[in-house]
Design an enzyme around this catalytic site. Structure first.
Site, PDB file in Angstrom:
ATOM      1  N   TYR A   1     -58.607  39.027 -42.292  1.00 11.15           N
ATOM      2  CA  TYR A   1     -58.896  39.366 -43.697  1.00 11.15           C
ATOM      3  C   TYR A   1     -58.881  40.866 -43.998  1.00 11.15           C
ATOM      4  O   TYR A   1     -58.457  41.254 -45.083  1.00 11.15           O
ATOM      5  CB  TYR A   1     -60.211  38.724 -44.155  1.00 11.15           C
ATOM      6  CG  TYR A   1     -60.237  37.210 -44.009  1.00 11.15           C
ATOM      7  CD1 TYR A   1     -59.067  36.455 -44.147  1.00 11.15           C
ATOM      8  CD2 TYR A   1     -61.405  36.523 -43.719  1.00 11.15           C
ATOM      9  CE1 TYR A   1     -59.068  35.074 -43.998  1.00 11.15           C
ATOM     10  CE2 TYR A   1     -61.425  35.139 -43.577  1.00 11.15           C
ATOM     11  CZ  TYR A   1     -60.257  34.423 -43.712  1.00 11.15           C
ATOM     12  OH  TYR A   1     -60.267  33.063 -43.571  1.00 11.15           O
ATOM     13  N   PRO A   2     -59.351  41.720 -43.088  1.00  8.61           N
ATOM     14  CA  PRO A   2     -59.238  43.152 -43.417  1.00  8.61           C
ATOM     15  C   PRO A   2     -57.790  43.587 -43.681  1.00  8.61           C
ATOM     16  O   PRO A   2     -57.556  44.572 -44.360  1.00  8.61           O
ATOM     17  CB  PRO A   2     -59.794  43.853 -42.167  1.00  8.61           C
ATOM     18  CG  PRO A   2     -60.691  42.850 -41.536  1.00  8.61           C
ATOM     19  CD  PRO A   2     -60.055  41.506 -41.820  1.00  8.61           C
TER      20      PRO A   2
ATOM     21  N   ALA B   1     -58.494  47.809 -35.827  1.00  4.72           N
ATOM     22  CA  ALA B   1     -58.467  47.926 -37.284  1.00  4.72           C
ATOM     23  C   ALA B   1     -57.291  47.106 -37.799  1.00  4.72           C
ATOM     24  O   ALA B   1     -56.141  47.492 -37.621  1.00  4.72           O
ATOM     25  CB  ALA B   1     -58.311  49.384 -37.696  1.00  4.72           C
ATOM     26  N   GLU B   2     -57.583  45.994 -38.425  1.00  3.36           N
ATOM     27  CA  GLU B   2     -56.519  45.056 -38.791  1.00  3.36           C
ATOM     28  C   GLU B   2     -55.651  45.570 -39.926  1.00  3.36           C
ATOM     29  O   GLU B   2     -54.430  45.388 -39.910  1.00  3.36           O
ATOM     30  CB  GLU B   2     -57.119  43.689 -39.145  1.00  3.36           C
ATOM     31  CG  GLU B   2     -57.794  42.981 -37.968  1.00  3.36           C
ATOM     32  CD  GLU B   2     -59.158  43.559 -37.608  1.00  3.36           C
ATOM     33  OE1 GLU B   2     -59.712  44.338 -38.413  1.00  3.36           O
ATOM     34  OE2 GLU B   2     -59.677  43.241 -36.521  1.00  3.36           O
TER      35      GLU B   2
ATOM     36  N   PHE C   1     -60.514  37.325 -38.812  1.00  3.52           N
ATOM     37  CA  PHE C   1     -60.402  38.768 -38.620  1.00  3.52           C
ATOM     38  C   PHE C   1     -59.065  39.297 -39.130  1.00  3.52           C
ATOM     39  O   PHE C   1     -58.749  40.469 -38.999  1.00  3.52           O
ATOM     40  CB  PHE C   1     -60.657  39.139 -37.163  1.00  3.52           C
ATOM     41  CG  PHE C   1     -61.970  38.583 -36.670  1.00  3.52           C
ATOM     42  CD1 PHE C   1     -63.097  38.679 -37.478  1.00  3.52           C
ATOM     43  CD2 PHE C   1     -62.081  37.943 -35.453  1.00  3.52           C
ATOM     44  CE1 PHE C   1     -64.304  38.144 -37.074  1.00  3.52           C
ATOM     45  CE2 PHE C   1     -63.290  37.398 -35.039  1.00  3.52           C
ATOM     46  CZ  PHE C   1     -64.410  37.499 -35.845  1.00  3.52           C
TER      47      PHE C   1
ATOM     48  N   GLN D   1     -56.567  38.875 -34.150  1.00  2.29           N
ATOM     49  CA  GLN D   1     -57.222  38.245 -32.997  1.00  2.29           C
ATOM     50  C   GLN D   1     -57.722  36.830 -33.310  1.00  2.29           C
ATOM     51  O   GLN D   1     -57.582  35.925 -32.499  1.00  2.29           O
ATOM     52  CB  GLN D   1     -58.361  39.127 -32.518  1.00  2.29           C
ATOM     53  CG  GLN D   1     -58.797  38.809 -31.120  1.00  2.29           C
ATOM     54  CD  GLN D   1     -59.537  39.970 -30.488  1.00  2.29           C
ATOM     55  OE1 GLN D   1     -60.634  40.314 -30.922  1.00  2.29           O
ATOM     56  NE2 GLN D   1     -58.946  40.590 -29.486  1.00  2.29           N
ATOM     57  N   PHE D   2     -58.310  36.671 -34.489  1.00  7.73           N
ATOM     58  CA  PHE D   2     -58.734  35.355 -34.971  1.00  7.73           C
ATOM     59  C   PHE D   2     -58.459  35.292 -36.467  1.00  7.73           C
ATOM     60  O   PHE D   2     -58.436  36.325 -37.149  1.00  7.73           O
ATOM     61  CB  PHE D   2     -60.243  35.140 -34.752  1.00  7.73           C
ATOM     62  CG  PHE D   2     -60.628  34.855 -33.328  1.00  7.73           C
ATOM     63  CD1 PHE D   2     -60.708  33.541 -32.867  1.00  7.73           C
ATOM     64  CD2 PHE D   2     -60.918  35.891 -32.455  1.00  7.73           C
ATOM     65  CE1 PHE D   2     -61.074  33.277 -31.560  1.00  7.73           C
ATOM     66  CE2 PHE D   2     -61.274  35.625 -31.142  1.00  7.73           C
ATOM     67  CZ  PHE D   2     -61.351  34.316 -30.686  1.00  7.73           C
TER      68      PHE D   2
ATOM     69  N   HIS E   1     -64.330  32.242 -36.354  1.00  5.38           N
ATOM     70  CA  HIS E   1     -63.371  32.004 -35.277  1.00  5.38           C
ATOM     71  C   HIS E   1     -62.649  30.674 -35.458  1.00  5.38           C
ATOM     72  O   HIS E   1     -62.013  30.183 -34.542  1.00  5.38           O
ATOM     73  CB  HIS E   1     -64.072  32.013 -33.915  1.00  5.38           C
ATOM     74  CG  HIS E   1     -64.675  33.337 -33.572  1.00  5.38           C
ATOM     75  ND1 HIS E   1     -65.806  33.800 -34.186  1.00  5.38           N
ATOM     76  CD2 HIS E   1     -64.282  34.303 -32.706  1.00  5.38           C
ATOM     77  CE1 HIS E   1     -66.105  34.999 -33.688  1.00  5.38           C
ATOM     78  NE2 HIS E   1     -65.197  35.330 -32.800  1.00  5.38           N
TER      79      HIS E   1
ATOM     80  N   GLU F   1     -54.970  43.845 -31.001  1.00  4.82           N
ATOM     81  CA  GLU F   1     -56.198  44.192 -30.295  1.00  4.82           C
ATOM     82  C   GLU F   1     -56.235  43.432 -28.971  1.00  4.82           C
ATOM     83  O   GLU F   1     -56.120  42.207 -28.961  1.00  4.82           O
ATOM     84  CB  GLU F   1     -57.402  43.812 -31.168  1.00  4.82           C
ATOM     85  CG  GLU F   1     -57.446  44.617 -32.461  1.00  4.82           C
ATOM     86  CD  GLU F   1     -58.260  43.952 -33.560  1.00  4.82           C
ATOM     87  OE1 GLU F   1     -58.888  42.917 -33.313  1.00  4.82           O
ATOM     88  OE2 GLU F   1     -58.245  44.496 -34.688  1.00  4.82           O
TER      89      GLU F   1
END
Ligand SMILES: Cc1ncc(C[n+]2csc(CCOP(=O)(O)OP(=O)(O)O)c2C)c(N)n1
Ligand SMILES: [Mg+2]
Lengths: 330, 374
Positions: free
Chosen positions: A89-90, A60-61, A87, A83-84, A130, A30
């Site tokens: 986790y998805p 969308a991870e 994020f 990205q972090f 974050h 992303e």
């Protein structure tokens, strides 16, 4: 010629060199394109390699990780950016159920040479989601390597090695170190993944640490030497999987004491369960202790080390002078 | 047709054959879109593979009763979906199946014992995905939808004209990965065909509890993905629609979503009790829609096959099943060392240590083991 290089620049150069050397390498994530990533790690890659090699994906991870699985099936070597930390986790299902398992599932016929880059941990003034220390989730999954460099030279070398590896690598980048500098000449090759490094030799206590806490451990060692006459040995794990038992145990046998210093929440995290913590207790008669964050707090403060705790509930029952002395003064 | 109309499926599922095997009246929309019943020799190939496939499916169910398979999710009733799309693939196309799609894998020409390895429980994937261009059967629902998009994008990058075919269940369309797969496929214009086998149930949960959409095929337009719906129990229609979908993807027009309306005749798996959530009347109604009966009646009426040919293929299917049964009755040879062999390209020292420990323990207990074996 060696020159001051930031950790972020080292990563950028590693990606650049990998993209140049192997056309199967693709960078996906992303905002990794035009913007160069929110931490600028992919700065200029789309400009220089085209948007077909450094690719802005939909947001969308799970999609990014799953898409990388498909690309890997076609012989590509995707480097994907979460990205972090939080994020990522998805994407967890794709990472754990497919990226980690595909090789074993297919008896080595389908390999997943995927690097999952995760900016992680605190110390940069980030808000919730974050600044997670998410390494514990990945280290418990067979099939993944978990690598976390603490110096610009390692950032370059370990990332190149991870991209070239046929094993999937969760490549954890301490955000607090992105702007740290060292004199390095790139390209450089440091010790391979799986080898810990003794960053400071000492004779009294072994501090086993990694990633964001390596500089803190080194600073603490200086303070401990100057003020308390403790001579600390600092071991930087460099990779949590594979874990370099040999280097750690050699050090602990020498010093007779071990402190595990990690930024992650202490109770359910990597640190207290890590081999040095359990092994050193068994193999040395001397004190050991684990230092980490309290389970309920997230390290959001910039000077995160001042909020480090050494909670009694997570430490071993053996008292140790080393722990409180080490953490309270960094 | 406007661009938007072009993305939308026909209002009625595409159908050429009525349940009794007579030709159905094509709708205006079908004609406008250029759908035509496939040549009869192609349908004979589909029929033959369906006869073998159904016999395979019955044999696999029987193997669960004999304790030779841990579990088997039958696709009886979905035979047209299992067979026609796979026969229409080219050799270098990739296929992304689920746990339900063993019949499709057999149709792809993969050794049935290798197909059943997962369900036997001695390894997770028995066949070579690269050699067969077939991904391992996927169990975490819908996760394969993104793999297929990525693989199709990879094929495009290699300048191959191959496409990817991805199977998915109706229930799995509620998962986020279905959405992400379609969205990525759309954005990257990946040559992938998604085939939803809408068999009306996700274990016990009916489709009405998965979606408010008028049909799952309408999910395509939200991603700019061309979609179609088809009578999934009409092998001729499934063949025609999937061929059109491949042509679309192969010619660079991007992904295609097909919804096949069908029915799962058996329980979810041999371990499930379907009487707890559906009526015998409902099942009976679908028995009257059987895809194999339908196609066979059509081909007989066309004079494409006769009793002798029917008997010949029946015999072939019996032999296929008998050979499978015999091979599955032999205990698989497993080596505990395999547990450690494929986890990593470069195993960790800890894993190597564990492997050595197991090897040493086995070595130490060898005489005993031999006695037990005798
Ligand atoms: C992510 C995930 N959640 C739950 C399950 C358990 N499960 C296996 S099959 C199934 C039903 C799937 O229904 P559908 O997608 O309609 O496919 P069908 O079984 O009908 O072919 C469920 C809930 C799973 N395999 N994966
Ligand atoms: Mg279903």
């Amino acid at each position: 010629m060696s020159r001051p290089t930031t950790y972020a620049q080292a990563l950028n150069t590693a990606l650049r060199d990998a993209l140049t050397e192997d056309e199967n390498v693709l960078v996906l994530g992303e905002d990794v394109g035009q913007l160069g990533g929110v931490f600028r790690i992919t700065d200029g890659l789309t400009r220089d390699f085209g948007e077909d090699r450094c690719i802005d994906t939909p947001l969308a991870e799970a999609g990014i990780a799953g898409f990388a699985v498909g690309l890997a099936m076609q012989g590509f070597r995707p480097v994907i950016e979460m990205q972090f930390d939080a994020f990522g986790y998805p994407a967890f299902e794709q990472v754990v159920s497919h990226i980690a398992k595909m090789r074993n599932r297919t008896r080595g016929r389908l390999t997943m040479p995927i690097v999952i880059r995760v900016p992680y941990a605190g110390g940069i003034g980030g808000v919730e989601h974050h600044c997670d220390s998410s390494e514990g989730y990945y280290v418990h999954t067979p099939g993944l390597h978990v690598v976390t460099p603490s110096t610009p030279a390692d950032a370059y070398s370990l990332l190149r090695e991870s991209i070239a590896s046929d094993d999937p690598v969760v490549f954890m980048e301490p955000k607090s170190l992105y702007w740290s500098k060292a004199e390095v000449e790139l390209p450089t090759t440091t010790e391979p993944v799986g080898r810990a490094a003794v960053r400071r030799e000492g004779s009294d206590v072994t501090v086993v640490t990694y990633g964001p806490q390596v500089p803190n451990a080194l600073r603490a060692a200086e303070v401990a030497a100057a003020e308390e006459d403790w001579d600390l040995e600092v071991v930087d794990l460099r990779s949590l999987v594979p874990f370099d038992d040999e280097t750690v145990m050699t050090s602990v046998r020498k010093t007779g004491r071990a402190v595990v210093l990690a930024e992650a929440q202490a109770s359910p995290a990597w640190a207290p369960r890590s081999p040095p913590a359990s092994r050193s207790a068994a193999s040395t008669p001397s004190p050991r202790r684990c230092c980490g964050s309290a389970a309920s707090t997230s390290p959001t403060r910039r000077r995160s080390s001042s909020t480090r705790t050494c909670p009694a509930s997570t430490a071993s029952s053996t008292p140790s002078r080393g722990c409180s002395g080490t953490t309270s003064r960094t | 047709m406007s661009e938007i109309d072009d993305l939308l499926p026909c209002r009625e599922p595409v159908r050429f054959l009525s349940p009794d095997g007579t030709e159905a009246e094509p709708t205006q929309e079908m004609t406008d879109r250029g759908y035509a019943i496939p040549p009869v020799e192609d349908l004979v190939r589909v029929w033959r593979a369906m006869v073998v496939g159904r016999r395979f499916d019955a044999q696999a169910t029987a193997l669960t009763k004999q304790g030779r398979l841990a579990v088997y999710p039958s696709s009886r009733g979905q035979d047209a979906c299992q067979v026609a799309p796979v026969l229409a693939l080219q050799e270098d196309d990739w296929f992304f199946p689920t746990y339900r799609d063993s019949m499709a894998l057999v149709t792809r020409g993969i050794d049935p014992v290798e197909v059943l390895t997962l369900l036997r429980g001695d390894w997770h994937c028995g066949y070579d995905p690269k050699a067969t261009r077939t991904a391992p059967q996927c169990t975490p629902l819908a996760t394969q939808a993104v793999h297929a998009a990525g693989a199709a994008d990879g094929l495009r990058r290699r300048e191959s004209d191959a496409v990817a075919l991805c199977f998915i269940g109706d229930g799995a369309t509620s998962e986020g990965d279905f959405h992400e797969g379609l969205n990525f496929a759309g954005v990257f214009n990946a040559p992938v065909v998604y085939l939803v086998q809408n068999n009306k149930y996700a274990i016990s949960v009916p489709l009405s509890k998965q979606t408010k959409a008028p049909a799952l095929a309408y999910k395509g337009i939200g991603y700019g993905v061309r979609a179609e719906q088809v009578d999934g129990n009409d092998p001729a229609a499934v063949l025609a629609v999937t061929r059109k979908a491949y042509e679309h993807a192969r010619s660079g027009k991007g992904p295609f979503l097909v919804e096949a309306h069908t029915y799962r005749m058996e329980a979810h798996t041999n371990a499930d009790d379907a009487t707890r959530y559906r009526t015998p009347d409902e099942v009976d109604e679908w028995t009257g829609q059987d895809p194999l009966v339908r196609l066979q009646a059509y081909l007989v009426a066309q004079g494409a096959i006769d009793d002798a040919r029917v008997e010949e293929v029946r015999q072939e299917a019996e032999e296929f099943a008998a050979a499978l049964r015999d091979r599955m009755n032999a205990d698989p040879q497993v080596d505990p060392a395999d547990l450690f062999a494929h986890v990593y390209a470069r195993p960790t020292p800890q894993l190597r240590e564990q492997a050595e420990m197991v090897a040493a323990e086995r070595e130490a207990s060898r005489p005993e083991t031999e006695e037990v074996a005798r």
